[in-house]
Design a protein around this motif. Structure first.
Motif, PDB file in Angstrom:
ATOM      1  N   ALA A  54      45.483  -4.566  37.841  1.00  0.00           N
ATOM      2  CA  ALA A  54      45.929  -5.761  37.119  1.00  0.00           C
ATOM      3  C   ALA A  54      46.795  -5.414  35.909  1.00  0.00           C
ATOM      4  CB  ALA A  54      44.727  -6.588  36.672  1.00  0.00           C
ATOM      5  N   GLY A  55      46.961  -4.120  35.632  1.00  0.00           N
ATOM      6  CA  GLY A  55      47.830  -3.703  34.538  1.00  0.00           C
ATOM      7  C   GLY A  55      47.157  -3.524  33.197  1.00  0.00           C
ATOM      8  N   HIS A  56      45.833  -3.558  33.170  1.00  0.00           N
ATOM      9  CA  HIS A  56      45.129  -3.322  31.912  1.00  0.00           C
ATOM     10  C   HIS A  56      45.147  -1.822  31.586  1.00  0.00           C
ATOM     11  CE1 HIS A  56      43.653  -7.423  31.881  1.00  0.00           C
ATOM     12  NE2 HIS A  56      43.130  -7.263  33.095  1.00  0.00           N
ATOM     13  N   ARG A  57      45.014  -1.502  30.325  1.00  0.00           N
ATOM     14  CA  ARG A  57      44.788  -0.130  29.894  1.00  0.00           C
ATOM     15  C   ARG A  57      43.274   0.066  29.887  1.00  0.00           C
ATOM     16  NH1 ARG A  57      49.112  -2.375  27.349  1.00  0.00           N
ATOM     17  NH2 ARG A  57      50.967  -1.064  26.988  1.00  0.00           N
ATOM     18  N   VAL A  58      42.775   0.987  30.695  1.00  0.00           N
ATOM     19  CA  VAL A  58      41.343   1.050  30.993  1.00  0.00           C
ATOM     20  C   VAL A  58      40.739   2.319  30.399  1.00  0.00           C
ATOM     21  CG1 VAL A  58      39.617   0.971  32.812  1.00  0.00           C
ATOM     22  CG2 VAL A  58      41.830  -0.168  33.150  1.00  0.00           C
ATOM     23  N   VAL A  59      39.776   2.130  29.501  1.00  0.00           N
ATOM     24  CA  VAL A  59      39.077   3.258  28.873  1.00  0.00           C
ATOM     25  C   VAL A  59      37.602   3.157  29.227  1.00  0.00           C
ATOM     26  CG1 VAL A  59      38.509   4.414  26.710  1.00  0.00           C
ATOM     27  CG2 VAL A  59      40.752   3.326  27.007  1.00  0.00           C
ATOM     28  N   LEU A  60      37.045   4.258  29.713  1.00  0.00           N
ATOM     29  CA  LEU A  60      35.701   4.246  30.266  1.00  0.00           C
ATOM     30  C   LEU A  60      34.701   4.988  29.395  1.00  0.00           C
ATOM     31  CD1 LEU A  60      36.755   5.191  33.915  1.00  0.00           C
ATOM     32  CD2 LEU A  60      36.547   2.898  32.934  1.00  0.00           C
ATOM     33  N   LEU A  61      33.517   4.396  29.271  1.00  0.00           N
ATOM     34  CA  LEU A  61      32.370   5.024  28.635  1.00  0.00           C
ATOM     35  C   LEU A  61      31.282   5.227  29.681  1.00  0.00           C
ATOM     36  CD1 LEU A  61      31.938   2.888  25.364  1.00  0.00           C
ATOM     37  CD2 LEU A  61      32.738   5.263  25.478  1.00  0.00           C
ATOM     38  N   ALA A  62      30.565   6.332  29.594  1.00  0.00           N
ATOM     39  CA  ALA A  62      29.433   6.578  30.492  1.00  0.00           C
ATOM     40  C   ALA A  62      28.540   7.633  29.852  1.00  0.00           C
ATOM     41  CB  ALA A  62      29.911   7.039  31.866  1.00  0.00           C
ATOM     42  N   HIS A  63      27.335   7.769  30.397  1.00  0.00           N
ATOM     43  CA  HIS A  63      26.413   8.790  29.890  1.00  0.00           C
ATOM     44  C   HIS A  63      26.028   9.741  31.019  1.00  0.00           C
ATOM     45  CE1 HIS A  63      23.387   6.127  31.752  1.00  0.00           C
ATOM     46  NE2 HIS A  63      22.621   7.214  31.818  1.00  0.00           N
ATOM     47  N   GLN A  64      25.479  10.885  30.635  1.00  0.00           N
ATOM     48  CA  GLN A  64      24.948  11.845  31.600  1.00  0.00           C
ATOM     49  C   GLN A  64      23.768  12.570  30.970  1.00  0.00           C
ATOM     50  OE1 GLN A  64      25.634  12.746  34.958  1.00  0.00           O
ATOM     51  NE2 GLN A  64      23.693  13.800  34.544  1.00  0.00           N
ATOM     52  N   GLY A  65      22.583  12.397  31.554  1.00  0.00           N
ATOM     53  CA  GLY A  65      21.398  13.094  31.085  1.00  0.00           C
ATOM     54  C   GLY A  65      20.960  12.661  29.701  1.00  0.00           C
ATOM     55  N   ARG A  66      20.100  13.485  29.136  1.00  0.00           N
ATOM     56  CA  ARG A  66      19.619  13.269  27.772  1.00  0.00           C
ATOM     57  C   ARG A  66      19.660  14.584  27.005  1.00  0.00           C
ATOM     58  NH1 ARG A  66      16.786   8.948  25.785  1.00  0.00           N
ATOM     59  NH2 ARG A  66      16.484   7.189  27.202  1.00  0.00           N
ATOM     60  N   PRO A  67      19.865  14.521  25.690  1.00  0.00           N
ATOM     61  CA  PRO A  67      19.886  15.758  24.907  1.00  0.00           C
ATOM     62  C   PRO A  67      18.638  16.595  25.151  1.00  0.00           C
ATOM     63  CG  PRO A  67      20.617  13.910  23.569  1.00  0.00           C
ATOM     64  CD  PRO A  67      20.134  13.330  24.866  1.00  0.00           C
ATOM     65  N   GLY A  68      18.844  17.890  25.358  1.00  0.00           N
ATOM     66  CA  GLY A  68      17.735  18.796  25.575  1.00  0.00           C
ATOM     67  C   GLY A  68      17.393  19.040  27.024  1.00  0.00           C
ATOM     68  N   ARG A  69      17.996  18.287  27.929  1.00  0.00           N
ATOM     69  CA  ARG A  69      17.702  18.455  29.349  1.00  0.00           C
ATOM     70  C   ARG A  69      18.847  19.197  30.046  1.00  0.00           C
ATOM     71  NH1 ARG A  69      15.184  12.516  31.069  1.00  0.00           N
ATOM     72  NH2 ARG A  69      13.450  12.525  29.568  1.00  0.00           N
ATOM     73  N   ASP A  70      18.534  19.782  31.208  1.00  0.00           N
ATOM     74  CA  ASP A  70      19.526  20.575  31.940  1.00  0.00           C
ATOM     75  C   ASP A  70      20.693  19.736  32.430  1.00  0.00           C
ATOM     76  OD1 ASP A  70      17.971  22.805  31.557  1.00  0.00           O
ATOM     77  OD2 ASP A  70      17.028  22.734  33.534  1.00  0.00           O
ATOM     78  N   ASP A  71      20.479  18.426  32.630  1.00  0.00           N
ATOM     79  CA  ASP A  71      21.552  17.580  33.157  1.00  0.00           C
ATOM     80  C   ASP A  71      22.383  16.935  32.049  1.00  0.00           C
ATOM     81  OD1 ASP A  71      19.652  15.808  32.229  1.00  0.00           O
ATOM     82  OD2 ASP A  71      19.705  14.493  34.000  1.00  0.00           O
ATOM     83  N   PHE A  72      22.194  17.376  30.819  1.00  0.00           N
ATOM     84  CA  PHE A  72      22.969  16.859  29.698  1.00  0.00           C
ATOM     85  C   PHE A  72      24.260  17.658  29.601  1.00  0.00           C
ATOM     86  CE2 PHE A  72      23.668  16.576  24.944  1.00  0.00           C
ATOM     87  CZ  PHE A  72      24.014  15.235  24.936  1.00  0.00           C
ATOM     88  N   VAL A  73      25.311  17.175  30.278  1.00  0.00           N
ATOM     89  CA  VAL A  73      26.562  17.922  30.375  1.00  0.00           C
ATOM     90  C   VAL A  73      27.746  17.004  30.084  1.00  0.00           C
ATOM     91  CG1 VAL A  73      25.584  19.499  32.095  1.00  0.00           C
ATOM     92  CG2 VAL A  73      26.839  17.463  32.859  1.00  0.00           C
ATOM     93  N   SER A  74      28.909  17.611  29.980  1.00  0.00           N
ATOM     94  CA  SER A  74      30.154  16.874  29.763  1.00  0.00           C
ATOM     95  C   SER A  74      30.485  16.010  30.978  1.00  0.00           C
ATOM     96  CB  SER A  74      31.291  17.857  29.502  1.00  0.00           C
ATOM     97  OG  SER A  74      32.545  17.202  29.519  1.00  0.00           O
ATOM     98  N   LEU A  75      31.332  15.016  30.750  1.00  0.00           N
ATOM     99  CA  LEU A  75      31.779  14.139  31.832  1.00  0.00           C
ATOM    100  C   LEU A  75      33.100  14.585  32.462  1.00  0.00           C
ATOM    101  CD1 LEU A  75      31.003  10.542  30.467  1.00  0.00           C
ATOM    102  CD2 LEU A  75      29.554  12.059  31.821  1.00  0.00           C
ATOM    103  N   ALA A  76      33.560  15.779  32.120  1.00  0.00           N
ATOM    104  CA  ALA A  76      34.846  16.241  32.656  1.00  0.00           C
ATOM    105  C   ALA A  76      34.863  16.199  34.182  1.00  0.00           C
ATOM    106  CB  ALA A  76      35.142  17.653  32.152  1.00  0.00           C
ATOM    107  N   GLY A  77      33.790  16.659  34.812  1.00  0.00           N
ATOM    108  CA  GLY A  77      33.714  16.656  36.273  1.00  0.00           C
ATOM    109  C   GLY A  77      33.605  15.267  36.855  1.00  0.00           C
ATOM    110  N   HIS A  78      33.023  14.353  36.095  1.00  0.00           N
ATOM    111  CA  HIS A  78      32.866  12.980  36.574  1.00  0.00           C
ATOM    112  C   HIS A  78      34.228  12.305  36.751  1.00  0.00           C
ATOM    113  CE1 HIS A  78      28.998  14.019  34.844  1.00  0.00           C
ATOM    114  NE2 HIS A  78      28.440  12.921  35.327  1.00  0.00           N
ATOM    115  N   ALA A  79      35.182  12.649  35.890  1.00  0.00           N
ATOM    116  CA  ALA A  79      36.506  12.030  35.964  1.00  0.00           C
ATOM    117  C   ALA A  79      37.175  12.323  37.303  1.00  0.00           C
ATOM    118  CB  ALA A  79      37.378  12.522  34.812  1.00  0.00           C
ATOM    119  N   ASP A  80      37.043  13.549  37.795  1.00  0.00           N
ATOM    120  CA  ASP A  80      37.661  13.919  39.070  1.00  0.00           C
ATOM    121  C   ASP A  80      37.022  13.171  40.233  1.00  0.00           C
ATOM    122  OD1 ASP A  80      39.351  15.679  37.753  1.00  0.00           O
ATOM    123  OD2 ASP A  80      37.999  17.389  38.022  1.00  0.00           O
TER     124      ASP A  80
END
Length: 407
Positions: A54-80
């Protein structure tokens, strides 16, 4: 049957040419530090694609894991992964509301998509607090200045009162994305729709309290509760059968729940016994194979029961075929093991082949559909929500949804 009245604005109400901040739930299993593709990416891609097209400029927020846990990582891979589903490039910046993020946001052209860094790497995101408190955080105040609108598509995280879920609707025009919209309408349908025929709910899983709360909230809407899983075995114990307790004291699946809830379970059977259908046979492992026993023939529990029996599954399927609406919350057995998938799969297949309104959800239960070769198109809705789905069924408000309703 009637359709729930819309309680919030959707993408249909969004004006053109907006810079839009969109909250997704891309929380995923992490293997060797990398996110794994799952149905959430596919579902959210529909909202993201619609906004970008539709032509909007789209900026995304998301979370991954919780601090202190093994799955608390960056979202760089999620973008791909998300880009592969959207069919457009999804940029990524390892920042959420600092200078790098703001520069990347301001540089966006119409139709471009940018994913910001893991919201839970911001101190302001956690813990859960009132929306008014979250709205005053530096995270929300700094980022909101650069947007025209906020879209919440993260229904599966909507039971959390975190800054990215409840803060932005306080300071920006807020809308429901397509996942939020469809999940809300489907998961509240059992309470808000009116059905002329029988309404059935297959209820399994591990928590007796979930089953009790669902029955208390929906007892006047549901004609027949079909029970299985650990919760179903606890109800069998309350009905006088020698099951529903732990064989291994190190594995606390039944005993603590029984101590805490047996009076409520017994009251539920007494008050709603005509609405509750319990298993008549159960399945267990014997010499590596599936074996079954009639509940009435069990004199003492000396094996772990891993599924409802075949007779029970077929009886449940018959009930489904006579129903106008069927809802599923939780698995009836350990379906991940094909030997003990009979209960869950038989009921799901009956739903798929029946012309009824159907919603499947509750933890990982919906995974059984793809795992055993069924087609999601044969169900009216397959939820990607866990905790939020349970809260919807038990009548508890969802903070993220309430924030949208207040617009």
């Amino acid at each position: 049957m009637s359709t729930p009245t819309a309680t919030f604005k959707t993408l249909d109400d969004l004006e053109s040419d907006q810079r839009v901040l969109v909250r997704l739930d891309l929380n995923s299993p992490i293997e060797d530090g990398e996110p794994q593709d799952n149905r959430r990416f596919e579902r959210h891609a529909e909202t993201v694609r619609e906004l970008a097209d539709a032509g909007h400029r789209v900026v995304l927020l998301a979370h991954q894991g919780r601090p202190g846990r093994d799955d608390f990582v960056s979202l760089a891979g999620h973008a791909d992964i998300l880009a592969s589903h959207v069919g457009r490039d999804v940029g990524f910046v390892a920042d959420t509301y600092g200078d790098d993020a703001i520069d990347a946001i301001e540089a966006l052209e119409p139709g471009e998509i940018l994913l910001l860094e893991n919201t839970r790497m911001c101190d302001d995101e956690l813990p859960e607090e009132d929306p008014e408190v979250k709205a005053e955080t530096e995270f929300v105040q700094s980022l909101a200045l650069h947007f025209d609108a906020y879209v919440n598509d993260a229904y599966s995280a909507a039971h959390r009162s975190h800054a990215s879920l409840v803060g932005f609707p306080q300071v920006l025009p807020a809308y429901a994305g397509r996942v939020m919209q469809t999940e809300y309408e489907a998961n509240t349908a059992i309470a808000e729709k009116e059905f002329d025929g029988q309404v059935t709910m297959a209820v399994g899983g591990t928590k007796a309290t979930d089953v009790i709360d669902v029955m208390n909230n929906l007892g006047d809407k549901v004609d027949d509760f079909l029970l299985g899983g650990i919760a179903g075995e606890l109800f069998l114990r309350a009905a006088g059968h020698p099951v529903g307790f732990d064989l291994d004291p190190e594995q606390d699946l039944y005993d603590t729940q029984w101590e805490q809830n047996h009076e409520l379970v017994e009251e539920m059977l007494a008050e709603r016994g005509e609405q509750i259908t319990l298993a008549t046979d159960l399945a267990y492992e014997a010499e590596g194979e599936r074996a079954e026993v009639d509940v009435d023939e069990i004199e003492e529990k000396d094996v772990s029961f891993l599924d409802v029996g075949t007779d029970t599954a077929e009886g449940y399927a018959d009930v489904v075929r006579d129903s106008e609406a069927v809802f599923v919350k939780g698995a009836l057995g350990v379906f991940e093991d094909e030997r003990f998938s009979v209960g869950t799969v038989t009921v799901l297949e009956a739903i798929a082949e029946t012309d009824c309104f159907s919603v499947v959800g509750g933890g990982d239960t919906s995974r059984a559909i793809g795992m055993y070769g069924m087609d999601e198109a044969d169900f009216d809705h397959v939820s990607i929500a866990g905790g939020a789905y349970i809260r919807a069924l038990t009548g508890q408000p969802l903070a993220g949804v309430e924030a949208l309703k207040e617009q």
